[in-house]
Design a protein around this motif. Structure first.
Motif, mmCIF file in Angstrom:
data_model
loop_
_atom_site.group_PDB
_atom_site.id
_atom_site.type_symbol
_atom_site.label_atom_id
_atom_site.label_comp_id
_atom_site.label_asym_id
_atom_site.label_seq_id
_atom_site.Cartn_x
_atom_site.Cartn_y
_atom_site.Cartn_z
ATOM 1 N N ASP A 41 66.565 -48.603 -16.443
ATOM 2 C CA ASP A 41 66.189 -47.101 -16.744
ATOM 3 C C ASP A 41 66.649 -46.965 -18.121
ATOM 4 O OD1 ASP A 41 65.233 -46.129 -14.212
ATOM 5 O OD2 ASP A 41 67.405 -46.410 -13.618
ATOM 6 N N ASP B 121 62.167 -36.868 -20.744
ATOM 7 C CA ASP B 121 62.394 -36.471 -19.359
ATOM 8 C C ASP B 121 62.826 -37.830 -18.561
ATOM 9 O OD1 ASP B 121 61.857 -33.956 -19.705
ATOM 10 O OD2 ASP B 121 59.753 -34.080 -19.067
ATOM 11 N N GLN B 122 62.406 -38.919 -18.704
ATOM 12 C CA GLN B 122 62.823 -40.319 -18.122
ATOM 13 C C GLN B 122 64.402 -40.532 -17.893
ATOM 14 O OE1 GLN B 122 63.043 -43.498 -20.134
ATOM 15 N NE2 GLN B 122 64.166 -43.896 -18.075
ATOM 16 N N ILE B 123 64.681 -40.350 -19.735
ATOM 17 C CA ILE B 123 66.121 -40.922 -19.767
ATOM 18 C C ILE B 123 67.028 -39.924 -19.480
ATOM 19 C CG2 ILE B 123 66.196 -40.043 -22.041
ATOM 20 C CD1 ILE B 123 67.817 -42.668 -22.801
ATOM 21 N N GLY C 17 65.046 -43.443 -24.755
ATOM 22 C CA GLY C 17 64.250 -43.560 -23.495
ATOM 23 C C GLY C 17 62.604 -43.774 -23.713
ATOM 24 N N ARG C 18 62.203 -43.878 -22.672
ATOM 25 C CA ARG C 18 60.523 -44.198 -22.615
ATOM 26 C C ARG C 18 59.818 -42.739 -23.018
ATOM 27 N NH1 ARG C 18 62.067 -48.420 -19.217
ATOM 28 N NH2 ARG C 18 62.209 -46.733 -17.559
ATOM 29 N N SER C 19 60.656 -41.638 -22.534
ATOM 30 C CA SER C 19 60.691 -40.384 -22.655
ATOM 31 C C SER C 19 61.867 -39.575 -22.609
ATOM 32 C CB SER C 19 59.330 -39.781 -21.873
ATOM 33 O OG SER C 19 59.875 -39.586 -20.329
ATOM 34 N N ALA D 72 67.223 -40.347 -15.536
ATOM 35 C CA ALA D 72 68.172 -41.303 -15.114
ATOM 36 C C ALA D 72 69.562 -41.179 -15.356
ATOM 37 C CB ALA D 72 67.732 -42.520 -15.860
#
Length: 334
Positions: free
Chosen positions: A313, A47-49, A43-45, A52
């Motif tokens: 995402d 928390d982001q992944i 993921g890009r971070s 999602a």
């Protein structure tokens, strides 16, 4: 004399040719106990992944930990299959060569370029693949003081080797686990309860410019059973290849469409994961609420299915279908 010599030479050549044709082919590599194990999804971070996967898609995301220059979390499924969620850790720790290769392709973005196959015979598998002329790393293992291990003097929590360079369009490693400690096994059972009803990682989609090349290399790796398939939902065609009870789809774009766009933007990649669920209607409702978007079912390789709009995402699609379907490789047992 010259004509007799030429005749003898021709007879000898024919005899050698016939011998070469009659010579038995090398014994196929034993693949008992093999199956898809997990995909490495960046993921890009973290928390982001994680958001999602949980808020939008309805998976339970289990804790991981910081490891050198990256951090991870897990989405655990039945039969010990899982999706490993990864992100750069935001500090200067070193990345292993596989992570470096993934990041060279992803440049900090979301997506997957590496996956693993579980084997019950790691050393024998490595020896057989080396005998095929493939290049493999040494076997390496989890540290003796791994917090999830059973301590010094016991089997490491995992051992693996990678094929390097990979013969496939995405990176591949083989991995083995000893039986898990009782408390760790109990934690994993709890982690397999998902709001979307997900139960199994049934298939993984390899997207490249040449599906036939991936199919041929999978046969060389010991997976010769391939069935031609087409995925109209993303505009791709190729082969469904059995890996034990699981499936690899070796795909290429079938004209213009989503697959062609993904390949143009991201190069060769793991373009999708197929997830078997206990209740398709429940899964669809959960994903529709997460994305605030009505989704349409289609007749996929595993029967009634729907595609989550997760490309932005996750850098790949997630297809949901009813658990236990054959994923399009009927008659192609592993």
């Amino acid at each position: 004399m010259r004509s007799l010599t030429s005749l003898a030479t021709a007879v000898l050549a024919l005899s050698l040719s016939a011998f070469a044709i009659a010579a038995p082919a090398p014994a196929p590599r034993p693949v008992a106990g093999e199956r898809l194990d997990h995909a490495l999804l960046w993921g890009r971070s973290l928390d982001q992944i994680s958001a999602a996967m949980s808020v939008k898609l309805g998976f339970q995301v289990a804790p991981g930990r910081a490891q050198d220059g990256l951090s991870n979390r897990y989405v655990r499924l039945d039969d010990e299959r899982f999706i490993e969620l990864l992100a750069l850790g935001g500090h200067d720790g070193a990345l292993d060569p596989g992570a470096q290769a993934d990041q060279a392709a992803l440049h900090g973005g979301a997506g997957a370029r590496t996956f693993g196959i579980h084997t019950d015979a790691l050393d024998a598998t490595r020896a057989a693949l080396l005998a095929q002329g493939l290049s493999a790393t040494p076997v390496f293992s989890a540290a003796a003081d791994d917090p999830d291990g059973t301590g010094p003097g016991t089997a490491p929590r995992w051992s693996l080797f990678a094929l390097d360079p990979s013969p496939l369009s995405s990176r591949l490693f083989f991995i083995h686990y000893p039986p898990a400690r009782a408390d760790i096994a109990a934690d994993r059972r709890i982690a397999r309860e998902h709001a979307n009803g997900a139960r199994e990682l049934s298939a993984l989609w390899l997207l490249s410019a040449d599906a036939e090349a991936d199919r041929a290399q999978l046969a060389r790796l010991g997976y010769p059973h391939a069935v031609p398939v087409r995925l109209a939902q993303i505009g791709a065609r190729g082969y469904c290849v059995a890996v034990g009870p699981t499936r690899l789809l070796a795909l290429q774009p079938d004209g213009d469409g989503a697959a062609a766009d993904a390949l143009r933007l991201g190069g060769a990649q793991i373009a999708g994961l197929s997830i078997g669920v206990s209740d398709l209607a429940r899964a669809q409702r959960r994903v529709e609420r997460g994305y605030e978007h009505t989704l349409t079912r289609y007749d996929g390789l595993a029967g009634a299915s729907f595609l989550a709009p997760s490309q932005d995402d996750l850098g790949l699609w997630i297809e949901f279908h009813e658990r236990g379907k054959t994923a399009g490789c009927a008659g192609a047992g592993g």
